[in-house]
Enzyme design. Sequence first.
Site, PDB file in Angstrom:
ATOM      1  N   ARG A 171       0.841  -1.207   0.000  1.00  0.00           N
ATOM      2  CA  ARG A 171       0.000   0.000   0.000  1.00  0.00           C
ATOM      3  C   ARG A 171       0.876   1.257   0.000  1.00  0.00           C
ATOM      4  O   ARG A 171       1.086   1.881  -1.029  1.00  0.00           O
ATOM      5  CB  ARG A 171      -0.941  -0.030   1.228  1.00  0.00           C
ATOM      6  CG  ARG A 171      -2.149   0.893   1.110  1.00  0.00           C
ATOM      7  CD  ARG A 171      -1.906   2.327   1.532  1.00  0.00           C
ATOM      8  NE  ARG A 171      -1.404   2.443   2.910  1.00  0.00           N
ATOM      9  CZ  ARG A 171      -0.931   3.574   3.407  1.00  0.00           C
ATOM     10  NH1 ARG A 171      -0.886   4.678   2.666  1.00  0.00           N
ATOM     11  NH2 ARG A 171      -0.464   3.621   4.638  1.00  0.00           N
ATOM     12  N   ASP A 172       1.464   1.609   1.128  1.00  0.00           N
ATOM     13  CA  ASP A 172       2.242   2.850   1.191  1.00  0.00           C
ATOM     14  C   ASP A 172       3.478   2.769   0.309  1.00  0.00           C
ATOM     15  O   ASP A 172       3.923   3.771  -0.255  1.00  0.00           O
ATOM     16  CB  ASP A 172       2.646   3.131   2.647  1.00  0.00           C
ATOM     17  CG  ASP A 172       2.974   4.595   2.891  1.00  0.00           C
ATOM     18  OD1 ASP A 172       2.864   5.411   1.947  1.00  0.00           O
ATOM     19  OD2 ASP A 172       3.351   4.939   4.021  1.00  0.00           O
ATOM     20  N   HIS A 210       3.831   4.522  12.713  1.00  0.00           N
ATOM     21  CA  HIS A 210       4.142   4.456  11.275  1.00  0.00           C
ATOM     22  C   HIS A 210       5.276   5.446  11.009  1.00  0.00           C
ATOM     23  O   HIS A 210       5.108   6.660  11.173  1.00  0.00           O
ATOM     24  CB  HIS A 210       2.882   4.838  10.488  1.00  0.00           C
ATOM     25  CG  HIS A 210       3.072   4.897   9.004  1.00  0.00           C
ATOM     26  ND1 HIS A 210       2.828   3.809   8.188  1.00  0.00           N
ATOM     27  CD2 HIS A 210       3.488   5.888   8.178  1.00  0.00           C
ATOM     28  CE1 HIS A 210       3.064   4.147   6.923  1.00  0.00           C
ATOM     29  NE2 HIS A 210       3.475   5.411   6.887  1.00  0.00           N
ATOM     30  N   HIS A 270       8.667   7.006   8.749  1.00  0.00           N
ATOM     31  CA  HIS A 270       9.425   7.182   7.499  1.00  0.00           C
ATOM     32  C   HIS A 270      10.871   7.516   7.870  1.00  0.00           C
ATOM     33  O   HIS A 270      11.134   8.146   8.898  1.00  0.00           O
ATOM     34  CB  HIS A 270       8.795   8.289   6.645  1.00  0.00           C
ATOM     35  CG  HIS A 270       7.547   7.854   5.958  1.00  0.00           C
ATOM     36  ND1 HIS A 270       7.436   7.748   4.599  1.00  0.00           N
ATOM     37  CD2 HIS A 270       6.345   7.462   6.461  1.00  0.00           C
ATOM     38  CE1 HIS A 270       6.228   7.324   4.274  1.00  0.00           C
ATOM     39  NE2 HIS A 270       5.530   7.141   5.391  1.00  0.00           N
ATOM     40  N   CYS A 327       3.958   9.571   0.297  1.00  0.00           N
ATOM     41  CA  CYS A 327       2.566  10.001   0.179  1.00  0.00           C
ATOM     42  C   CYS A 327       2.397  10.848  -1.075  1.00  0.00           C
ATOM     43  O   CYS A 327       3.138  11.796  -1.287  1.00  0.00           O
ATOM     44  CB  CYS A 327       2.170  10.809   1.412  1.00  0.00           C
ATOM     45  SG  CYS A 327       0.534  11.550   1.277  1.00  0.00           S
ATOM     46  N   ASN A 361       9.207   4.799   3.578  1.00  0.00           N
ATOM     47  CA  ASN A 361       8.966   4.219   4.894  1.00  0.00           C
ATOM     48  C   ASN A 361      10.269   3.648   5.444  1.00  0.00           C
ATOM     49  O   ASN A 361      11.191   3.332   4.704  1.00  0.00           O
ATOM     50  CB  ASN A 361       7.976   3.059   4.773  1.00  0.00           C
ATOM     51  CG  ASN A 361       6.577   3.518   4.476  1.00  0.00           C
ATOM     52  OD1 ASN A 361       5.823   3.864   5.369  1.00  0.00           O
ATOM     53  ND2 ASN A 361       6.219   3.531   3.193  1.00  0.00           N
TER      54      ASN A 361
END
Lengths: 299, 299
Positions: free
Chosen positions: A13-14, A206, A208, A239, A248
């Site tokens: 996903r990310d 979460h 980065h 993003c 990430n």
Amino acid sequence: MTAGIDIVEVSPRDGLQNEATVLTTDDKIELVDRAVRAGARRVEVTSFVNPARVPQMADADELMAALPRHDAVRYAGLVMNRRGLDRALVAGVDEINVVVVATDTFCGRNQGMTTAQACDTAAELVRTAGAAGVFTTVTVGAAFGCPFEGEVPLSRLREVLARVRDTGPDELALADTIGVAVPSDVTDRLALAREVTESRTPLRLHLHDTRHTGVANAVAAVRAGVTTLDASIGGAGGCPFAPAATGNVATEDLVYLFDRMGRSTGLDLGTITSTASWLERRLGKQLPGALLRAGPFPA
Amino acid sequence: MTAGIDIVEVSPRDGLQNEATVLTTDDKIELVDRAVRAGARRVEVTSFVNPARVPQMADADELMAALPRHDAVRYAGLVMNRRGLDRALVAGVDEINVVVVATDTFCGRNQGMTTAQACDTAAELVRTAGAAGVFTTVTVGAAFGCPFEGEVPLSRLREVLARVRDTGPDELALADTIGVAVPSDVTDRLALAREVTESRTPLRLHLHDTRHTGVANAVAAVRAGVTTLDASIGGAGGCPFAPAATGNVATEDLVYLFDRMGRSTGLDLGTITSTASWLERRLGKQLPGALLRAGPFPA
């Protein structure tokens, strides 16, 4: 520090949502499969968002339908509105992850509403998903800093956390969306989240690695007792609606770290690292994870 | 954690010694000058080693003679033997840094002797330099792992540290030469060094960010009360005699970290980062520091 570390694999996903190269559904299935074979037990596989805005995730429904299921593995889908939730429920996700961005400017760019409106939406999504037996996470985006508004004061975060707590999720995540946090921020903001939730809601982080603080922040989280951490194979990610939101924290970098610190992640470093190499070939670009270049130690 | 952080700028020495592009002496003078203008107070400017083995450092004597001097700034030279020390003393260094590699295999490749022989040499160099009024550091190389022998057991490190302590340096550094340390290693090995030296010798830590643990290790060092840290502008660096020994932890990454943690380094982030950009142009390659790409926060 002795409990295990639960890494939520977010590369499908990310990791992919901001890439110029759009992976085929088959490649995404292979990515998830490789992560699971490496030991991943929670995988954020896609987001059910507007394909016109995030074309990389246009195959969300098809992907979820095609993924092989395993008893011990939970697949999550990111959702931002009722339409996305309905798609996610039909697709059969085990978890949803709802995003509320902590600043109005970024929340507007990310999901077309204010933070307060996003909280109201989150409340409805959590209620509906919970009623359907689906595990719910609400992630507070830009909890450590905003690409548009700059600093996010603790007073603002406290207010957002209180609203998010009131949506009643099974889990509450703080996201350092643009990779500006340092370990003292992690300590302070996780303590704030614990205070606001009266320690009743499990926390997740979460991270980065945009400014090379990702690993240090992971250590700070674990020291604070928060052992559920997002990571992305190869350090892929970013993003689409935040400038300079690079990768990430890399799954393999965290696995190396925690293996050497004697904390189990349940993940196999070699399998994760070879998957990162495979993902580099599929994306046609170098990914930022360190272990990819450096190799394990001892060799 | 409130005391200041003393960063020893090692880019002119460790940062350049492994680069294909050999900087001119004028460029090295500019690099040191830029570091000093950014606030650096200790700079490892060169090494007095065999120019046939490390051609990047062939201008050590000329460079030291040409560097502008400042009352508050100390220039260090790395030395490995009596001949190097004699050159360094003639050149007028303020400090010498003597290396003892913790494993015999790596020590042999690095300086043509066993660890025990290197300790004997270090004792002579420390004695001679001390008599000449020059500040002395002994750095234990590969203190966290060896590229040839693999793990360096605590028992081996204890033995090496005891010998190094007996050489009587003003400062004792542990080097993670190949970037394999994790924060628990830093905690454990600094505690061991403190135990062996009975806390009588100030400690210093030399980190590489090869596996993205550099920043986390710096935090662990400061938590353990060790606030003297080597760093290299841009994250340039590596050892010519160790395979895959990539960059030092980047000075600007540490300055960002400690600025945001409320710990003063006395260094200006903007000046350090613009120097890293300048160094990239001079070396004709991208350097691994994160702030170079990500920029500061808030912007």
